[in-house]
Design an enzyme around this catalytic site. Sequence first.
Site, PDB file in Angstrom:
ATOM      1  N   GLU A  88      -8.201   9.995  -9.263  1.00 19.23           N
ATOM      2  CA  GLU A  88      -8.352   8.450  -9.461  1.00 19.23           C
ATOM      3  C   GLU A  88      -9.178   8.080 -10.566  1.00 19.23           C
ATOM      4  O   GLU A  88     -10.294   8.748 -10.414  1.00 19.23           O
ATOM      5  CB  GLU A  88      -8.420   7.713  -8.100  1.00 19.23           C
ATOM      6  CG  GLU A  88      -8.591   6.376  -8.181  1.00 19.23           C
ATOM      7  CD  GLU A  88      -8.746   5.446  -6.779  1.00 19.23           C
ATOM      8  OE1 GLU A  88      -8.825   6.136  -5.887  1.00 19.23           O
ATOM      9  OE2 GLU A  88      -8.544   4.307  -6.880  1.00 19.23           O
ATOM     10  N   ASN A 129      -6.836   2.568  -5.153  1.00 17.34           N
ATOM     11  CA  ASN A 129      -7.011   1.118  -5.134  1.00 17.34           C
ATOM     12  C   ASN A 129      -7.397   0.778  -6.744  1.00 17.34           C
ATOM     13  O   ASN A 129      -7.031  -0.631  -7.032  1.00 17.34           O
ATOM     14  CB  ASN A 129      -8.164   0.795  -4.597  1.00 17.34           C
ATOM     15  CG  ASN A 129      -8.242   1.133  -2.900  1.00 17.34           C
ATOM     16  OD1 ASN A 129      -7.221   1.233  -2.296  1.00 17.34           O
ATOM     17  ND2 ASN A 129      -9.501   1.215  -2.425  1.00 17.34           N
ATOM     18  N   ASN A 188       0.069   0.958  -4.521  1.00 20.60           N
ATOM     19  CA  ASN A 188      -0.812   1.686  -3.478  1.00 20.60           C
ATOM     20  C   ASN A 188      -1.290   0.874  -2.445  1.00 20.60           C
ATOM     21  O   ASN A 188      -1.815  -0.245  -2.580  1.00 20.60           O
ATOM     22  CB  ASN A 188      -1.993   2.064  -4.275  1.00 20.60           C
ATOM     23  CG  ASN A 188      -2.984   2.819  -3.477  1.00 20.60           C
ATOM     24  OD1 ASN A 188      -2.957   3.898  -2.934  1.00 20.60           O
ATOM     25  ND2 ASN A 188      -4.288   2.232  -3.207  1.00 20.60           N
ATOM     26  N   GLU A 189      -1.374   1.377  -1.014  1.00 20.64           N
ATOM     27  CA  GLU A 189      -1.881   0.816   0.001  1.00 20.64           C
ATOM     28  C   GLU A 189      -1.720  -0.712  -0.008  1.00 20.64           C
ATOM     29  O   GLU A 189      -2.525  -1.462   0.358  1.00 20.64           O
ATOM     30  CB  GLU A 189      -3.372   1.241   0.220  1.00 20.64           C
ATOM     31  CG  GLU A 189      -3.518   2.675   0.526  1.00 20.64           C
ATOM     32  CD  GLU A 189      -4.756   2.920   0.793  1.00 20.64           C
ATOM     33  OE1 GLU A 189      -5.844   2.068   0.716  1.00 20.64           O
ATOM     34  OE2 GLU A 189      -5.167   4.198   1.600  1.00 20.64           O
ATOM     35  N   TYR A 209      -7.617   9.283   6.652  1.00 20.87           N
ATOM     36  CA  TYR A 209      -8.683   9.848   6.470  1.00 20.87           C
ATOM     37  C   TYR A 209      -9.565  10.098   7.697  1.00 20.87           C
ATOM     38  O   TYR A 209      -9.488   9.216   8.577  1.00 20.87           O
ATOM     39  CB  TYR A 209      -9.885   9.087   5.381  1.00 20.87           C
ATOM     40  CG  TYR A 209      -9.170   8.992   3.991  1.00 20.87           C
ATOM     41  CD1 TYR A 209      -9.610   9.997   3.051  1.00 20.87           C
ATOM     42  CD2 TYR A 209      -8.533   7.730   3.532  1.00 20.87           C
ATOM     43  CE1 TYR A 209      -8.957  10.155   1.751  1.00 20.87           C
ATOM     44  CE2 TYR A 209      -8.028   7.882   2.294  1.00 20.87           C
ATOM     45  CZ  TYR A 209      -8.262   8.837   1.326  1.00 20.87           C
ATOM     46  OH  TYR A 209      -8.005   8.812   0.201  1.00 20.87           O
ATOM     47  N   GLU A 246      -2.313  10.666   0.524  1.00 19.94           N
ATOM     48  CA  GLU A 246      -3.930  10.637   0.427  1.00 19.94           C
ATOM     49  C   GLU A 246      -4.457  11.117   1.902  1.00 19.94           C
ATOM     50  O   GLU A 246      -3.821  10.646   2.911  1.00 19.94           O
ATOM     51  CB  GLU A 246      -4.515   9.296   0.242  1.00 19.94           C
ATOM     52  CG  GLU A 246      -4.302   8.662  -1.100  1.00 19.94           C
ATOM     53  CD  GLU A 246      -5.255   7.433  -1.173  1.00 19.94           C
ATOM     54  OE1 GLU A 246      -6.358   7.358  -0.573  1.00 19.94           O
ATOM     55  OE2 GLU A 246      -4.652   6.630  -1.979  1.00 19.94           O
ATOM     56  N   GLN A 250      -9.807  13.498  -2.870  1.00 20.70           N
ATOM     57  CA  GLN A 250      -9.123  13.520  -4.118  1.00 20.70           C
ATOM     58  C   GLN A 250      -9.367  15.180  -4.797  1.00 20.70           C
ATOM     59  O   GLN A 250      -9.917  15.979  -3.849  1.00 20.70           O
ATOM     60  CB  GLN A 250     -10.020  12.558  -5.051  1.00 20.70           C
ATOM     61  CG  GLN A 250      -9.696  11.012  -4.551  1.00 20.70           C
ATOM     62  CD  GLN A 250      -9.901   9.995  -5.414  1.00 20.70           C
ATOM     63  OE1 GLN A 250     -10.163  10.041  -6.597  1.00 20.70           O
ATOM     64  NE2 GLN A 250      -9.574   8.844  -4.977  1.00 20.70           N
TER      65      GLN A 250
HETATM   66  O1  AHR Z   1      -9.295   7.856  -2.162  1.00 19.41           O
HETATM   67  C1  AHR Z   1      -9.987   6.764  -1.951  1.00 19.41           C
HETATM   68  C2  AHR Z   1      -9.263   5.500  -1.934  1.00 19.41           C
HETATM   69  O2  AHR Z   1      -8.741   5.783  -0.606  1.00 19.41           O
HETATM   70  C3  AHR Z   1      -8.137   5.283  -2.678  1.00 19.41           C
HETATM   71  O3  AHR Z   1      -8.629   4.436  -3.774  1.00 19.41           O
HETATM   72  C4  AHR Z   1      -7.527   4.407  -1.546  1.00 19.41           C
HETATM   73  O4  AHR Z   1      -6.063   4.088  -1.941  1.00 19.41           O
HETATM   74  C5  AHR Z   1      -7.875   4.843  -0.245  1.00 19.41           C
HETATM   75  O5  AHR Z   1      -8.159   3.591   0.442  1.00 19.41           O
END
Ligand code: AHR
Length: 504
Positions: free
Chosen positions: A28, A73, A173-174, A245, A293, A352
């Site tokens: 990213e 993001n 995205n999201e 995450y 992700e 990432q």
């Molecule tokens: O990977 C970091 C961020 O986590 C990304 O930009 C977003 O898609 C997610 O919230």
Amino acid sequence: MTRTVTLALHPAFRVAPVRPRTFGAFVEHLGRCVYGGIFEPGHPAADEAGFRTDVLDLTRELGVTSVRYPGGNFVSGYRWEDGVGPVEERPARHDLAWHSTEPNTVGLDEFMAWAERAGVEPMYAVNLGTRGVPEALDVLQYANAPQGIALSDARAAHGHPEPYGIRMWCLGNEMDGPWQTGHKTAEEYARTAAETARAMRQEDPGLELVVCGSSSSQMPTFGTWEATVLAETYDLVDMVSAHAYYAEKDGDQASFLASADDMDHFIDSVVATADHVRAELKAEKRIMVSFDEWNVWYQHRAESRPPEGDDWPVAPVLLEDTYNAMDAVVVGSLLISLLRHSDRVASASLAQLVNVIAPIMTAPGGATWRQTTFHPFALTARHAAGEVLDVRIEAPTFANERFGTSSAADAVATWDETAGNLTLFVVNRDPGRELDLAVDLADFGGLSLVEALTLHHEDPYAANTQDAPDTVTPQSNDTIRVEDGHLAGALPAISWSVVRLHRS
Ligand code: AHR
């Protein structure tokens, strides 16, 4: 008391073939992932295009197969056309997502050049935050159309006459997240995604499209978001995304070590929701999951917050988590969950790749090093081959606040019948107690041990740093052996192991 984990394995317990796309990652425009990560002109290891060859080498060693780009993001405010054409004419812009300045020195053409050098398949996300159908079509035509129309001719004029043939495209995205620029309700997003997907398919019916699912299983809209979005897009898309995450919070090691229980639940829930929509629509095809992700991320740390104020830095230090041995064990266990779901998880991206919550770190002008999390990813990507086998596990449990009780062990296996290779990935998630491993291998004919590697450190907080890059690395586990068709050995508390066996 001896605590034993017994694994039941059989070559007929097939889940699905190992999918190379399980081992994807993510680049990213965020912090030092692009600038100072994959791209650092003037670095002693940079090639003529400015790409760090030391990072390319580690990317290949990591075994990454596909890379999602350009966000995240970031993509929800991104104008892709700022990043193509003569570099000196490209505009700098504010990136609202990470409160940074995007110089646009790297864009689609540079990323594709990097992806070719890295030997990875690109996965491209379009902006459905501040943009919509026209701009998604524009970037698709720029990337994939043969010469003869305005945008593909522009690509050719920029030095790339051949279409790139990007197959995997993320529809935003999201979009469920209130933090997202252009955040939408499920109904609003479903409409935008359906219109965009329909137009993109009119341009190129062979694309593989990923519609946004939930940005975590804890979102208040989790479940209903997927149902609403898929009801409108089912025929138009191939995959629905999932993001997750994990982090150790307030010293709660046990809950953190059990994180894969959430990933299992997340995937099973999305699959159930997609199949419910399938039943309602009387559809033939099944929607697959793109877990595009996933990682350990300490979001509460200061560097995870974008800078504030009038300063809009280029490539600031952001999200540069240092991973420890326990984080690596969790990453290994998340890979076990992803592999186990290979029948429905068609693609995944570790988020990432470089510097930003990453397995690969770089010093500006200096060295690269492998974080602890590099190792389970690289070993799984290298040795998972053939068919994924379901593993039945009998193990003690351990208590934890988040899930109540969790199995102390988790495992998955892959069986490459042609090559005669059985590989077992197994984790001891119990924070305090060793496990004895017991596996009956009789159904595979005679197998002998090739190698058993265990990632473990007596200090679960031990980390790899630039000065001590090999503090936590997988070591040969000499307790693991095969006798009379039985595999046995010791798995230390908080450890991840790969056991490789070959038909004798
Ligand atoms: O990977 C970091 C961020 O986590 C990304 O930009 C977003 O898609 C997610 O919230």
